[in-house]
Design a protein around this motif. Structure first.
Motif, PDB file in Angstrom:
ATOM      1  N   TYR A  98      42.902  26.474  34.588  1.00 33.25           N
ATOM      2  CA  TYR A  98      42.215  27.052  35.743  1.00 33.25           C
ATOM      3  C   TYR A  98      41.163  28.063  35.297  1.00 33.25           C
ATOM      4  O   TYR A  98      41.134  28.493  34.143  1.00 33.25           O
ATOM      5  CB  TYR A  98      43.214  27.762  36.663  1.00 33.25           C
ATOM      6  N   ASP A  99      40.331  28.444  36.260  1.00 35.74           N
ATOM      7  CA  ASP A  99      39.341  29.501  36.062  1.00 35.74           C
ATOM      8  C   ASP A  99      39.638  30.613  37.056  1.00 35.74           C
ATOM      9  O   ASP A  99      40.330  30.398  38.062  1.00 35.74           O
ATOM     10  CB  ASP A  99      37.932  28.943  36.282  1.00 35.74           C
ATOM     11  N   GLY A 100      39.119  31.796  36.789  1.00 40.07           N
ATOM     12  CA  GLY A 100      39.364  32.912  37.693  1.00 40.07           C
ATOM     13  C   GLY A 100      38.459  34.083  37.389  1.00 40.07           C
ATOM     14  O   GLY A 100      37.612  34.027  36.479  1.00 40.07           O
ATOM     15  N   VAL A 101      38.652  35.160  38.146  1.00 39.00           N
ATOM     16  CA  VAL A 101      37.795  36.330  38.012  1.00 39.00           C
ATOM     17  C   VAL A 101      38.544  37.559  38.513  1.00 39.00           C
ATOM     18  O   VAL A 101      39.422  37.450  39.378  1.00 39.00           O
ATOM     19  CB  VAL A 101      36.488  36.118  38.825  1.00 39.00           C
ATOM     20  N   VAL A 102      38.221  38.722  37.947  1.00 39.66           N
ATOM     21  CA  VAL A 102      38.711  39.975  38.510  1.00 39.66           C
ATOM     22  C   VAL A 102      37.921  40.205  39.790  1.00 39.66           C
ATOM     23  O   VAL A 102      36.727  40.508  39.755  1.00 39.66           O
ATOM     24  CB  VAL A 102      38.536  41.149  37.521  1.00 39.66           C
ATOM     25  N   ALA A 103      38.582  40.025  40.924  1.00 41.46           N
ATOM     26  CA  ALA A 103      37.866  39.889  42.199  1.00 41.46           C
ATOM     27  C   ALA A 103      37.207  41.175  42.674  1.00 41.46           C
ATOM     28  O   ALA A 103      36.227  41.120  43.420  1.00 41.46           O
ATOM     29  CB  ALA A 103      38.832  39.375  43.269  1.00 41.46           C
ATOM     30  N   ASN A 104      37.711  42.328  42.257  1.00 40.34           N
ATOM     31  CA  ASN A 104      37.089  43.594  42.652  1.00 40.34           C
ATOM     32  C   ASN A 104      36.088  44.079  41.604  1.00 40.34           C
ATOM     33  O   ASN A 104      35.524  45.168  41.739  1.00 40.34           O
ATOM     34  CB  ASN A 104      38.152  44.667  42.893  1.00 40.34           C
ATOM     35  N   LYS A 105      35.845  43.264  40.568  1.00 40.64           N
ATOM     36  CA  LYS A 105      34.842  43.571  39.542  1.00 40.64           C
ATOM     37  C   LYS A 105      34.026  42.301  39.266  1.00 40.64           C
ATOM     38  O   LYS A 105      33.686  41.986  38.124  1.00 40.64           O
ATOM     39  CB  LYS A 105      35.517  44.053  38.257  1.00 40.64           C
TER      40      LYS A 105
ATOM     41  N   ARG B 252      31.695  30.879  47.808  1.00 39.85           N
ATOM     42  CA  ARG B 252      32.064  32.101  47.096  1.00 39.85           C
ATOM     43  C   ARG B 252      30.795  32.894  46.816  1.00 39.85           C
ATOM     44  O   ARG B 252      29.812  32.355  46.319  1.00 39.85           O
ATOM     45  CB  ARG B 252      32.789  31.786  45.788  1.00 39.85           C
ATOM     46  N   GLU B 253      30.837  34.168  47.121  1.00 42.32           N
ATOM     47  CA  GLU B 253      29.708  35.035  46.833  1.00 42.32           C
ATOM     48  C   GLU B 253      30.224  36.426  46.483  1.00 42.32           C
ATOM     49  O   GLU B 253      31.392  36.748  46.736  1.00 42.32           O
ATOM     50  CB  GLU B 253      28.761  35.099  48.037  1.00 42.32           C
ATOM     51  N   VAL B 254      29.345  37.224  45.891  1.00 43.06           N
ATOM     52  CA  VAL B 254      29.723  38.572  45.478  1.00 43.06           C
ATOM     53  C   VAL B 254      28.875  39.573  46.236  1.00 43.06           C
ATOM     54  O   VAL B 254      27.646  39.473  46.274  1.00 43.06           O
ATOM     55  CB  VAL B 254      29.535  38.759  43.956  1.00 43.06           C
ATOM     56  N   LYS B 255      29.555  40.548  46.849  1.00 43.71           N
ATOM     57  CA  LYS B 255      28.881  41.634  47.555  1.00 43.71           C
ATOM     58  C   LYS B 255      29.473  42.957  47.071  1.00 43.71           C
ATOM     59  O   LYS B 255      30.693  43.141  47.104  1.00 43.71           O
ATOM     60  CB  LYS B 255      29.088  41.518  49.071  1.00 43.71           C
ATOM     61  N   ASN B 256      28.602  43.842  46.611  1.00 41.18           N
ATOM     62  CA  ASN B 256      29.047  45.157  46.138  1.00 41.18           C
ATOM     63  C   ASN B 256      30.185  45.040  45.128  1.00 41.18           C
ATOM     64  O   ASN B 256      31.179  45.780  45.184  1.00 41.18           O
ATOM     65  CB  ASN B 256      29.472  46.041  47.316  1.00 41.18           C
ATOM     66  N   ASN B 257      30.044  44.075  44.234  1.00 36.25           N
ATOM     67  CA  ASN B 257      30.990  43.873  43.137  1.00 36.25           C
ATOM     68  C   ASN B 257      32.296  43.213  43.561  1.00 36.25           C
ATOM     69  O   ASN B 257      33.211  43.063  42.759  1.00 36.25           O
ATOM     70  CB  ASN B 257      31.307  45.198  42.427  1.00 36.25           C
ATOM     71  N   VAL B 258      32.411  42.812  44.835  1.00 34.74           N
ATOM     72  CA  VAL B 258      33.644  42.229  45.364  1.00 34.74           C
ATOM     73  C   VAL B 258      33.432  40.745  45.657  1.00 34.74           C
ATOM     74  O   VAL B 258      32.408  40.357  46.229  1.00 34.74           O
ATOM     75  CB  VAL B 258      34.111  42.964  46.638  1.00 34.74           C
ATOM     76  N   LEU B 259      34.403  39.934  45.299  1.00 32.07           N
ATOM     77  CA  LEU B 259      34.361  38.503  45.596  1.00 32.07           C
ATOM     78  C   LEU B 259      34.656  38.271  47.075  1.00 32.07           C
ATOM     79  O   LEU B 259      35.654  38.769  47.603  1.00 32.07           O
ATOM     80  CB  LEU B 259      35.386  37.766  44.742  1.00 32.07           C
ATOM     81  N   TYR B 260      33.805  37.484  47.710  1.00 32.72           N
ATOM     82  CA  TYR B 260      33.994  37.068  49.100  1.00 32.72           C
ATOM     83  C   TYR B 260      34.183  35.560  49.131  1.00 32.72           C
ATOM     84  O   TYR B 260      33.594  34.828  48.334  1.00 32.72           O
ATOM     85  CB  TYR B 260      32.782  37.427  49.958  1.00 32.72           C
ATOM     86  N   VAL B 261      34.983  35.097  50.077  1.00 31.82           N
ATOM     87  CA  VAL B 261      35.160  33.663  50.277  1.00 31.82           C
ATOM     88  C   VAL B 261      34.971  33.354  51.759  1.00 31.82           C
ATOM     89  O   VAL B 261      35.623  33.950  52.617  1.00 31.82           O
ATOM     90  CB  VAL B 261      36.531  33.178  49.776  1.00 31.82           C
TER      91      VAL B 261
ATOM     92  N   SER C 229      36.162  39.298  52.562  1.00 26.49           N
ATOM     93  CA  SER C 229      36.384  40.055  51.340  1.00 26.49           C
ATOM     94  C   SER C 229      37.778  39.777  50.796  1.00 26.49           C
ATOM     95  O   SER C 229      38.775  39.926  51.508  1.00 26.49           O
ATOM     96  CB  SER C 229      36.230  41.552  51.610  1.00 26.49           C
ATOM     97  N   THR C 230      37.863  39.389  49.527  1.00 31.67           N
ATOM     98  CA  THR C 230      39.180  39.167  48.931  1.00 31.67           C
ATOM     99  C   THR C 230      39.972  40.461  48.841  1.00 31.67           C
ATOM    100  O   THR C 230      41.205  40.448  48.960  1.00 31.67           O
ATOM    101  CB  THR C 230      39.045  38.538  47.533  1.00 31.67           C
TER     102      THR C 230
END
Length: 426
Positions: free
Chosen positions: A332-339, A3-12, A16-17
């Motif tokens: 569970y854990d999570g994140v706002v994927a576009n932020k 999992r990594e973040v590029k330009n504020n977006v979560l990637y897996v 891009s998610t």
């Protein structure tokens, strides 16, 4: 899973998610093939390659699709099934039947017939009635079934009560009372259409301490010794189940070797002392293979703030695609994927869209400020999400996508309303 973040977006795994959600819609199950393969390779490195005459049988109940079973097949892994439907899925996926092991506490006659006809490799007998039923089915077909008995070792594991299966008061397994287990063993040894091989235990799921595994193993080995003394019979196979814990939030996952190495040391010392060749040893991991390889993507809809109480963030899925929080308070854990890079300044409760107050996915999680239309990702949903999905409230079951090295592929189509109505008679 990378999992990594590029330009504020979560990637897996390089995908891009946000793009995945646009392409396939939400809710969406996303699996990392690299993570799945990596977990299987760990088991091969620390078990099948390290110890002779060993097997890994993936517990398909955790996530049973043709794509997953094909992946196991390609990796040289066997599979464990618990129903006629899982057997049928394995066969449609091209899985070699001799590498299939059939578990379950109440196998139906039709399921046993299906398994015998396909030539399933192992039957894990789980009740006092099953052996005679299986023997009669095999006799009618002129076939022989390879059999292990699932025993109830009577040990307690540190997990949710719904996931503890090795205690004496359990629907699973044959009790170890002398007047119960040994007549069954004698019947199996003497049955002309049964090839009795040995014993199986499974002490529970989501375990981080190996104590209950080792206690159950000692009990199993004592039964093995008694069978040798009573019947002059040497078992040829032992199945140690699974239950290795995974990381959902802050749990510290133990390597498979933490469970396997001490068990194998005890097994090898025991049979060396007996002067008997060590039998084959099998494990049945499921959750530990797939849980952390999966995530679920949702679109945020309505947001309800109750002043000085709670802020509810509703998503377009819920208990229909992940029943575990409602069933046994899984966290569970999570994140706002576009932020994904923004500060987590708000504490919210993520809830589903079902007409149930208990349809809560995550309570009191810190996230970036959520808005309607945002994408929310819940991590470590690879086990028992898709497998336990339902059509409650007539919600369609989501699609499943595999990702690997920046590429995605659809492995299960999204269910449609028409699919849900297919078997109804108007």
């Amino acid at each position: 899973m990378i999992r990594e973040v590029k330009n504020n977006v979560l990637y897996v795994d390089g995908c891009s998610t946000v793009d995945l959600a646009k392409k396939y819609g939400t809710p969406l199950y996303v699996y990392s093939e690299n993570e799945l393969i990596g977990r299987l390779e760990e088991l091969k490195r620390d078990f099948t390659s390290k110890y002779e005459n060993t097997r890994v049988a993936y517990a398909s109940k955790a996530f049973c699709t043709a794509a997953m079973l094909k992946l196991c097949m390609e990796q040289g892994i066997c599979t464990d099934v618990v129903s006629g439907g899982e057997i049928y899925t394995a066969m449609k996926a091209g899985f070699p039947p001799e590498r299939v092991e059939f578990n379950g506490n109440n196998k139906q006659p039709s399921e046993l017939e299906l398994a015998v006809d396909y030539g399933v490799g192992r039957f894990i007998v789980d009740s006092l009635q099953e052996l005679s039923l299986l023997e009669s089915i095999c006799a009618a077909r002129g076939k022989t079934a390879n059999v292990l008995f699932r025993i109830t070792p009577g040990v307690r594991s540190d997990s949710h009560d719904y996931m503890v299966t090795g205690k004496k008061d359990s629907k699973f397994g044959i009790p170890l009372d002398e007047d119960v287990i040994y007549p069954q063993v004698k019947q199996a040894i003497e049955a002309p259409h049964i090839n009795f091989m040995g014993f199986h235990f499974h002490v529970g799921s989501q375990l981080f301490d190996n104590t209950s595994h080792l206690q159950a193993l000692d009990i199993m080995l004592d039964v093995v010794k008694n069978v040798k003394e009573r019947f002059g019979f040497d078992v040829t196979e032992l199945n140690l189940g699974g239950g290795f814990g995974v990381t959902y939030t802050t749990e510290e996952r133990k390597p498979a070797s933490y469970f396997l190495q001490p068990m194998m040391a005890r097994i090898e010392a025991f049979f060396e002392e007996m002067g008997v060749k060590r039998p084959a040893v099998v494990i049945e991991p499921g959750r530990s293979v797939v849980a952390e390889a999966g995530m679920t993507l949702y679109t945020i809809g309505s947001i309800k703030e109750i002043r000085d109480v709670r802020k509810y963030v509703s998503v377009d899925g819920g208990m229909t695609d992940n029943i575990r929080p409602a069933l046994y308070q899984a966290v569970y854990d999570g994140v706002v994927a576009n932020k994904a890079d923004e500060p987590k300044e708000e504490v919210v409760t993520v809830c589903g869209k079902c007409c149930e107050s208990g349809d809560i996915l995550i309570r009191d999680i810190a996230v970036a400020r959520p808005e309607s239309g945002d994408l929310f990702a819940v991590f470590s949903t690879g086990a028992y999400g898709f497998s336990m999905a339902s059509n409650y409230n007539r919600n369609p079951i989501p699609a499943v996508v595999f990702v690997r090295d920046g590429k995605d592929r659809l492995v299960v189509k999204r269910q449609t309303y028409e699919d849900m109505m297919r078997n109804e008679i108007l």
